[in-house]
Design a protein around this motif. Structure first.
Motif, PDB file in Angstrom:
ATOM      1  N   VAL A 151       0.865  -1.183   0.000  1.00 13.69           N
ATOM      2  CA  VAL A 151       0.000   0.000   0.000  1.00 13.69           C
ATOM      3  C   VAL A 151       0.899   1.229   0.000  1.00 13.69           C
ATOM      4  CG1 VAL A 151      -1.803   1.271   1.199  1.00 13.69           C
ATOM      5  CG2 VAL A 151      -1.792  -1.230   1.280  1.00 13.69           C
ATOM      6  N   ALA A 152       0.630   2.161  -0.894  1.00 11.84           N
ATOM      7  CA  ALA A 152       1.435   3.378  -0.996  1.00 11.84           C
ATOM      8  C   ALA A 152       0.526   4.595  -0.921  1.00 11.84           C
ATOM      9  CB  ALA A 152       2.232   3.388  -2.292  1.00 11.84           C
ATOM     10  N   MET A 153       1.082   5.698  -0.417  1.00 10.67           N
ATOM     11  CA  MET A 153       0.345   6.957  -0.330  1.00 10.67           C
ATOM     12  C   MET A 153       1.326   8.084  -0.599  1.00 10.67           C
ATOM     13  SD  MET A 153      -1.863   8.356   2.928  1.00 10.67           S
ATOM     14  CE  MET A 153      -2.932   9.788   2.829  1.00 10.67           C
ATOM     15  N   TYR A 154       0.916   9.060  -1.415  1.00 11.45           N
ATOM     16  CA  TYR A 154       1.816  10.165  -1.734  1.00 11.45           C
ATOM     17  C   TYR A 154       1.015  11.329  -2.286  1.00 11.45           C
ATOM     18  CZ  TYR A 154       1.282   8.869  -6.673  1.00 11.45           C
ATOM     19  OH  TYR A 154       0.766   8.597  -7.911  1.00 11.45           O
ATOM     20  N   GLY A 155       1.675  12.498  -2.328  1.00 14.06           N
ATOM     21  CA  GLY A 155       1.109  13.659  -3.010  1.00 14.06           C
ATOM     22  C   GLY A 155       0.187  14.506  -2.158  1.00 14.06           C
ATOM     23  N   ALA A 156      -0.172  15.672  -2.697  1.00 14.20           N
ATOM     24  CA  ALA A 156      -1.139  16.583  -2.100  1.00 14.20           C
ATOM     25  C   ALA A 156      -1.805  17.361  -3.238  1.00 14.20           C
ATOM     26  CB  ALA A 156      -0.470  17.543  -1.120  1.00 14.20           C
ATOM     27  N   PRO A 157      -3.080  17.125  -3.560  1.00  9.03           N
ATOM     28  CA  PRO A 157      -3.977  16.147  -2.945  1.00  9.03           C
ATOM     29  C   PRO A 157      -3.383  14.732  -3.018  1.00  9.03           C
ATOM     30  CG  PRO A 157      -5.167  17.580  -4.477  1.00  9.03           C
ATOM     31  CD  PRO A 157      -3.720  17.820  -4.703  1.00  9.03           C
ATOM     32  N   SER A 241       3.860  -2.626   3.841  1.00 10.56           N
ATOM     33  CA  SER A 241       4.576  -1.353   3.876  1.00 10.56           C
ATOM     34  C   SER A 241       5.335  -1.116   2.573  1.00 10.56           C
ATOM     35  CB  SER A 241       5.545  -1.327   5.055  1.00 10.56           C
ATOM     36  OG  SER A 241       6.514  -2.341   4.928  1.00 10.56           O
ATOM     37  N   SER A 242       5.480   0.142   2.226  1.00  6.30           N
ATOM     38  CA  SER A 242       6.212   0.536   1.025  1.00  6.30           C
ATOM     39  C   SER A 242       6.857   1.887   1.275  1.00  6.30           C
ATOM     40  CB  SER A 242       5.277   0.627  -0.192  1.00  6.30           C
ATOM     41  OG  SER A 242       4.379   1.718  -0.038  1.00  6.30           O
ATOM     42  N   ALA A 243       7.723   2.296   0.366  1.00  5.26           N
ATOM     43  CA  ALA A 243       8.359   3.608   0.419  1.00  5.26           C
ATOM     44  C   ALA A 243       8.196   4.264  -0.939  1.00  5.26           C
ATOM     45  CB  ALA A 243       9.842   3.471   0.765  1.00  5.26           C
ATOM     46  N   VAL A 244       7.717   5.496  -0.967  1.00  2.00           N
ATOM     47  CA  VAL A 244       7.461   6.200  -2.222  1.00  2.00           C
ATOM     48  C   VAL A 244       8.476   7.323  -2.386  1.00  2.00           C
ATOM     49  CG1 VAL A 244       5.813   7.505  -3.587  1.00  2.00           C
ATOM     50  CG2 VAL A 244       5.006   5.658  -2.104  1.00  2.00           C
ATOM     51  N   ALA A 245       9.223   7.289  -3.488  1.00  2.00           N
ATOM     52  CA  ALA A 245      10.180   8.337  -3.836  1.00  2.00           C
ATOM     53  C   ALA A 245       9.632   9.101  -5.032  1.00  2.00           C
ATOM     54  CB  ALA A 245      11.545   7.736  -4.166  1.00  2.00           C
ATOM     55  N   VAL A 256       7.740   6.641  -7.551  1.00  2.00           N
ATOM     56  CA  VAL A 256       8.084   5.222  -7.646  1.00  2.00           C
ATOM     57  C   VAL A 256       7.897   4.611  -6.266  1.00  2.00           C
ATOM     58  CG1 VAL A 256       9.876   3.537  -8.187  1.00  2.00           C
ATOM     59  CG2 VAL A 256       9.749   5.672  -9.486  1.00  2.00           C
ATOM     60  N   ALA A 257       7.130   3.535  -6.185  1.00  2.00           N
ATOM     61  CA  ALA A 257       6.893   2.843  -4.917  1.00  2.00           C
ATOM     62  C   ALA A 257       7.822   1.639  -4.821  1.00  2.00           C
ATOM     63  CB  ALA A 257       5.441   2.391  -4.816  1.00  2.00           C
ATOM     64  N   TYR A 258       8.513   1.522  -3.703  1.00  2.00           N
ATOM     65  CA  TYR A 258       9.437   0.415  -3.454  1.00  2.00           C
ATOM     66  C   TYR A 258       8.878  -0.441  -2.315  1.00  2.00           C
ATOM     67  CZ  TYR A 258      12.840   3.179  -6.108  1.00  2.00           C
ATOM     68  OH  TYR A 258      13.482   3.895  -7.087  1.00  2.00           O
ATOM     69  N   PHE A 259       8.910  -1.755  -2.497  1.00  2.00           N
ATOM     70  CA  PHE A 259       8.510  -2.652  -1.424  1.00  2.00           C
ATOM     71  C   PHE A 259       9.325  -3.931  -1.512  1.00  2.00           C
ATOM     72  CE2 PHE A 259       5.814  -3.939  -4.954  1.00  2.00           C
ATOM     73  CZ  PHE A 259       5.746  -5.321  -4.840  1.00  2.00           C
ATOM     74  N   GLY A 297      14.282  12.484   0.957  1.00  2.00           N
ATOM     75  CA  GLY A 297      14.960  13.399   0.059  1.00  2.00           C
ATOM     76  C   GLY A 297      14.732  13.090  -1.406  1.00  2.00           C
ATOM     77  N   GLY A 298      13.583  12.483  -1.736  1.00  2.00           N
ATOM     78  CA  GLY A 298      13.275  12.166  -3.116  1.00  2.00           C
ATOM     79  C   GLY A 298      13.946  10.929  -3.661  1.00  2.00           C
ATOM     80  N   ALA A 299      14.667  10.186  -2.826  1.00  2.00           N
ATOM     81  CA  ALA A 299      15.374   8.983  -3.279  1.00  2.00           C
ATOM     82  C   ALA A 299      14.974   7.796  -2.412  1.00  2.00           C
ATOM     83  CB  ALA A 299      16.888   9.191  -3.216  1.00  2.00           C
ATOM     84  N   ALA A 300      15.250   6.601  -2.909  1.00  2.00           N
ATOM     85  CA  ALA A 300      14.949   5.368  -2.183  1.00  2.00           C
ATOM     86  C   ALA A 300      16.245   4.707  -1.748  1.00  2.00           C
ATOM     87  CB  ALA A 300      14.151   4.409  -3.063  1.00  2.00           C
ATOM     88  N   TYR A 301      16.202   4.044  -0.596  1.00  2.00           N
ATOM     89  CA  TYR A 301      17.381   3.387  -0.040  1.00  2.00           C
ATOM     90  C   TYR A 301      16.988   2.029   0.536  1.00  2.00           C
ATOM     91  CZ  TYR A 301      19.095   8.208  -0.125  1.00  2.00           C
ATOM     92  OH  TYR A 301      19.433   9.480  -0.517  1.00  2.00           O
TER      93      TYR A 301
END
Length: 405
Positions: A151-157, A241-245, A256-259, A297-301
């Motif tokens: 599941v990923a969530m990002y942005g505004a809106p 869980s995921s991480a969105v860059a 980009v969503a990383y999981f 910081g806009g990147a994935a690790y």
């Protein structure tokens, strides 16, 4: 003397009371967000200010807020315990008051996304205001898309993305808060870029395993510290869980969503291009380690805790354009030495240029939470918590009164 002191106090109070409403709201908007819950108890005027739309507009004009790091806990029997939050501005831990029965699975801006484990229902909430919104069920096309992966969530809106299926057959469906509706489920294509040198080698490993010519088994650490082969044993709290860059410029179109897949591979899903890639493994097969993916910081690790020849190391890796991984930060050896032989688990979250790394193990002396600035490789150990539950998942968000659900 007492009379003089009382006179000075009345004078100060009178000066604050004489502030124009706009100026008062501007002052209150710059208070630490943790203080907002106490504004209503000061006076009727402050209560009215805290509930006004102009106060939220004043909060929106404060460009940056120090993040809150939300940590989920389990006890020794893997039962859920009350979550805790670290206020990076106040440098303190606090008990979290979230939606009962639901698990926080993602966050964006000042909002947190909850998922009901029994029904799969999703709810978005603003932790500061208490406002919440139950999302409608996904479209019928989502029902046959397979098991939920992330599941990923990002942005505004904000947008909420569900990633489903089994590799290599993945699909996504997206809820857009601007329209208040879900789009149709869409299949993800495998990225052509995966045919880089590093990814091609990973593909050859998989092919060899399928032909019986090799063993692609990777060993991971379970929550209890036991070595588990082939599939990752993940807590229910971090199952999706995921991480969105969103790239260095923060553009949502580059999200980009990383999981982590069930075999421990890092999967990158380009949400705009509807494509995915399995990244090569950070460490070779047969190597025992704990891993988590994080974005900041806009990147994935990838954050990896491993031990080789009795020397533990905690390192931060970034995917390189060549398809390999390159190290960008490493915990000082003197600090990492405490994890020697502990079979610890790492749970990480990022915000801005800071990574929070939580290390949990059965040994209290080999556990702790750390902040790392990935730009400078500066590490800092956070103050201990009052409780001793294991941290099993992590989210971060910027506390904002004006964030609308």
């Amino acid at each position: 003397m007492a009379a003089a002191g009382s006179k000075r106090k009345r004078a100060a109070s009178s000066g604050l009371a004489d502030l124009h409403d706009d100026m008062l709201e501007g002052v209150l908007a710059r208070l630490p967000p943790a203080a907002y819950s106490r504004l209503r108890g000061v006076s009727r005027r402050w209560r009215a200010a805290a509930d006004s739309a102009t106060f939220r507009a004043a909060c929106a004009r404060v460009a940056d807020r120090d993040p809150w790091f939300l940590m989920l806990q389990e006890d020794a029997d893997q039962r859920r315990r009350p979550a805790v939050v670290f206020d990076s501005a106040g440098r303190r831990w606090a008990r979290w008051r979230g939606a009962p029965g639901s698990v926080p699975v993602a966050a964006a801006g000042g909002l947190v996304l909850y998922r009901d484990p029994a029904t799969g229902d999703l709810t978005v909430a603003n932790p500061l205001t208490g406002a919440s919104r139950a999302l409608p069920p996904p479209p019928a096309s989502y029902a046959g898309a397979g098991a939920l992966q992330a599941v990923a969530m990002y942005g505004a809106p904000y947008r909420v993305v569900l990633i489903t299926g089994e590799l290599p057959d993945l699909s996504t469906v997206t809820f857009d808060s601007a329209t208040g509706a879900w789009g149709e489920a869409a299949a993800l294509a495998r990225k052509p870029e995966e045919e880089t040198a590093g990814a091609a080698a990973a593909g050859r490993e998989r092919a060899a395993a399928e032909d019986g010519e090799g063993d692609d088994t990777v060993y991971f650490l379970s929550k209890s510290g036991d070595v588990v082969a082939t599939t990752m044993q993940r807590s229910a709290a971090r199952l999706y869980s995921s991480a969105v860059a969103c790239g260095g410029n923060g553009e949502e179109e580059a999200a980009v969503a990383y999981f982590l897949s069930r075999s421990g591979a890092v999967v990158a899903c380009d949400l705009a291009r509807r494509a995915f890639a399995e990244l090569p493994r950070v460490l070779p097969a047969y190597h025992e380690y704990s891993i988590d993916v994080v974005a900041c910081g806009g990147a994935a690790y990838a954050v990896v805790l491993s031990e080789f020849l009795d020397a533990p190391s905690l390192r931060v890796w970034e995917p390189a354009p060549s398809g390999a991984w390159r190290q960008v930060a490493a915990m000082p050896p003197a600090m990492a030495h405490a994890f020697r032989g502990a079979k610890a688990d790492v749970n990480c979250v990022g915000h801005g240029h800071r990574l929070m790394v939580c290390v949990s193990s059965g040994d209290p002396g080999a556990s702790g939470c750390f902040l790392c600035d990935v730009r400078t490789n500066r590490w800092e150990e956070l103050p201990p918590r009052a409780d001793d539950g294991d941290l099993v998942a992590a989210l971060s968000f910027e506390p904002r009164m004006e964030a609308a659900v």
